[in-house]
Enzyme design. Structure first.
Site, PDB file in Angstrom:
ATOM      1  N   GLU A  37       0.825  -1.216   0.000  1.00  0.00           N
ATOM      2  CA  GLU A  37       0.000   0.000   0.000  1.00  0.00           C
ATOM      3  C   GLU A  37       0.854   1.260   0.000  1.00  0.00           C
ATOM      4  OE1 GLU A  37      -0.879   2.149   3.065  1.00  0.00           O
ATOM      5  OE2 GLU A  37      -0.808   0.657   4.683  1.00  0.00           O
ATOM      6  N   VAL A 118      -5.336   0.538   3.334  1.00  0.00           N
ATOM      7  CA  VAL A 118      -5.539  -0.912   3.269  1.00  0.00           C
ATOM      8  C   VAL A 118      -6.806  -1.236   2.482  1.00  0.00           C
ATOM      9  CG1 VAL A 118      -6.079  -2.961   4.657  1.00  0.00           C
ATOM     10  CG2 VAL A 118      -4.180  -1.456   5.324  1.00  0.00           C
ATOM     11  N   LYS A 179      -3.046  -1.077  14.492  1.00  0.00           N
ATOM     12  CA  LYS A 179      -2.151  -0.056  15.069  1.00  0.00           C
ATOM     13  C   LYS A 179      -2.458   0.115  16.554  1.00  0.00           C
ATOM     14  CE  LYS A 179      -2.651   2.820  11.444  1.00  0.00           C
ATOM     15  NZ  LYS A 179      -2.561   2.105  10.170  1.00  0.00           N
TER      16      LYS A 179
HETATM   17  N1  PSU Z   1       0.449   0.948   8.423  1.00  0.00           N
HETATM   18  C1  PSU Z   1       1.414   1.795   8.878  1.00  0.00           C
HETATM   19  N2  PSU Z   1       1.192   3.128   8.733  1.00  0.00           N
HETATM   20  C2  PSU Z   1       0.035   3.638   8.160  1.00  0.00           C
HETATM   21  C3  PSU Z   1      -0.972   2.729   7.684  1.00  0.00           C
HETATM   22  C4  PSU Z   1      -0.699   1.377   7.861  1.00  0.00           C
HETATM   23  O1  PSU Z   1       2.445   1.365   9.397  1.00  0.00           O
HETATM   24  O2  PSU Z   1      -0.126   4.861   8.070  1.00  0.00           O
HETATM   25  C5  PSU Z   1      -2.246   3.280   7.037  1.00  0.00           C
HETATM   26  C6  PSU Z   1      -2.960   2.206   6.198  1.00  0.00           C
HETATM   27  O3  PSU Z   1      -3.104   2.710   4.886  1.00  0.00           O
HETATM   28  C7  PSU Z   1      -4.305   2.038   6.867  1.00  0.00           C
HETATM   29  C8  PSU Z   1      -4.536   3.413   7.405  1.00  0.00           C
HETATM   30  O4  PSU Z   1      -5.319   1.598   5.987  1.00  0.00           O
HETATM   31  O5  PSU Z   1      -3.249   3.736   7.954  1.00  0.00           O
HETATM   32  C9  PSU Z   1      -5.654   3.465   8.427  1.00  0.00           C
HETATM   33  O6  PSU Z   1      -6.249   4.727   8.397  1.00  0.00           O
HETATM   34  P1  PSU Z   1      -7.677   4.948   9.086  1.00  0.00           P
HETATM   35  O7  PSU Z   1      -7.455   4.638  10.529  1.00  0.00           O
HETATM   36  O8  PSU Z   1      -8.003   6.407   8.858  1.00  0.00           O
HETATM   37  O9  PSU Z   1      -8.659   4.040   8.405  1.00  0.00           O
END
Ligand code: PSU
Ligand code: MN
Length: 323
Positions: A37, A118, A179
């Protein structure tokens, strides 16, 4: 063939793909390919770590015997495979959009650069016929999504579209866990309800993203990549239509201690609350704030886990192609 996603309903997305020749050849020959990604490049890490990790992740996929396919959006097309110039443009162009399922059409219609999260990367990978995808950490249920106990705070309902995508798109996603800024138990419950297998690899505990542990038992676990491939192959053959989430701990030497990570997350969450940050900018904001609080140690752990996941995904794709 059976381990590939069913993409019969993906005509519209397929018409938007620009697949790099090397990747198109590998897919046609049924050789292993791993999707990567791009939101972590443009929004998740500071420059130049974003570009550096993108290159290192591609190298790790190649070293494992698979072909990397980094995915992003430019000029109304979904690019499957970026050259180095495009990687740099994505990481340095001001105002790059963050494209998820709900913002995919806006990103394509807008015409500029957009990074895929993702969810959007899974959509593109499935349409291209790529069944394995590596990221850092998935999005999930944010703290406060369902309200804050003992407080009158309005429930934000901030639940990443990554979770719904895992429920509806047949791609194996290799990550280091949700995360650690998230409500991880609620995220696991959500994935269970939506029928997504969550499998820890080489451990029985959920990996804690920057830390190897989280204190939370994984819903399922396998000892190694070969066993992961058997599980993913079986899941795809069943044709349930959902993805699989594989969770791999960050390598020991780059791990950030769990107790320190928890303190940093608590501080960053309080700061985000005080600053009124919410919506799609929340995750990048928290990651940047935690980088400051930890003096960059969260960034080195993040870089290491992304590259490690890319290598594991490469080995998984090789094992699946051999089945
Ligand atoms: N993994 C990481 N750093 C990131 C991400 C994933 O180490 O920044 C990104 C991915 O693209 C994931 C997004 O889909 O963070 C999640 O964002 P949100 O919580 O707004 O859905
Ligand atoms: Mn969100």
């Amino acid at each position: 063939m059976h381990t590939r996603p069913d993409n019969s309903a993906q005509h519209g997305v397929r018409a938007r793909l620009t697949i790099a020749p090397e990747i198109a050849e590998a897919l046609a020959a049924r050789r292993p390919v791993v999707a990567l990604e791009s939101t972590l490049i443009s929004h998740g890490l500071p420059h130049p770590q974003g570009v550096e990790v993108a290159r290192a992740a591609e190298d790790a996929v190649r070293e494992s015997g698979a072909v990397p396919a980094t995915i992003a959006i430019h000029a109304g097309r979904i690019l499957v495979g970026l050259d180095d110039e495009q990687l740099v443009a994505l990481a340095t162009t001001p105002g790059v959009m963050k494209a998820a399922r709900p913002s995919l059409s806006a990103a394509l219609a807008g015409g500029g650069w957009a990074a895929t999260t993702v969810s959007a990367t899974m959509i593109a990978a499935a349409a291209a016929g790529i069944g394995v995808f590596a990221t850092g950490g998935i999005g999930g249920v944010h703290h406060g999504a369902l309200g804050v106990p003992g407080s009158a705070a309005r429930p934000t309902l901030d639940i990443s579209s990554d979770l719904e995508e895992l429920a509806r798109t047949q791609v194996a996603v290799v990550c280091a866990g949700p995360k650690a800024i998230l409500d991880v138990p609620a995220t696991l419950e959500y994935l269970e309800t939506r029928g997504v297998p969550v499998v820890a690899v080489g451990t029985t505990e959920m990996p804690g993203f920057w830390s190897r542990e989280s204190g939370i038992v994984a819903p399922a676990s396998v000892p190694d990549v070969a066993a992961a491939a058997a599980l993913v192959g079986t899941h795809f053959l069943l044709g349930l239509g959902s993805g699989v989430l594989l969770c791999v701990p960050v390598p020991e030497r780059d791990a950030y201690p769990l107790a320190d990570a928890r303190k940093a997350v608590e501080r960053a969450l309080a700061d985000a609350d005080a600053a009124g940050v919410e919506g799609p900018v929340l995750t990048p904001w928290l990651l940047a704030r935690i980088a400051e609080i930890t003096g960059g140690r969260s960034v080195s752990a993040n870089v290491a886990l992304i590259v490690n996941n890319a290598g594991v995904a490469g080995r998984l794709a090789v094992a699946l192609a051999a089945r």
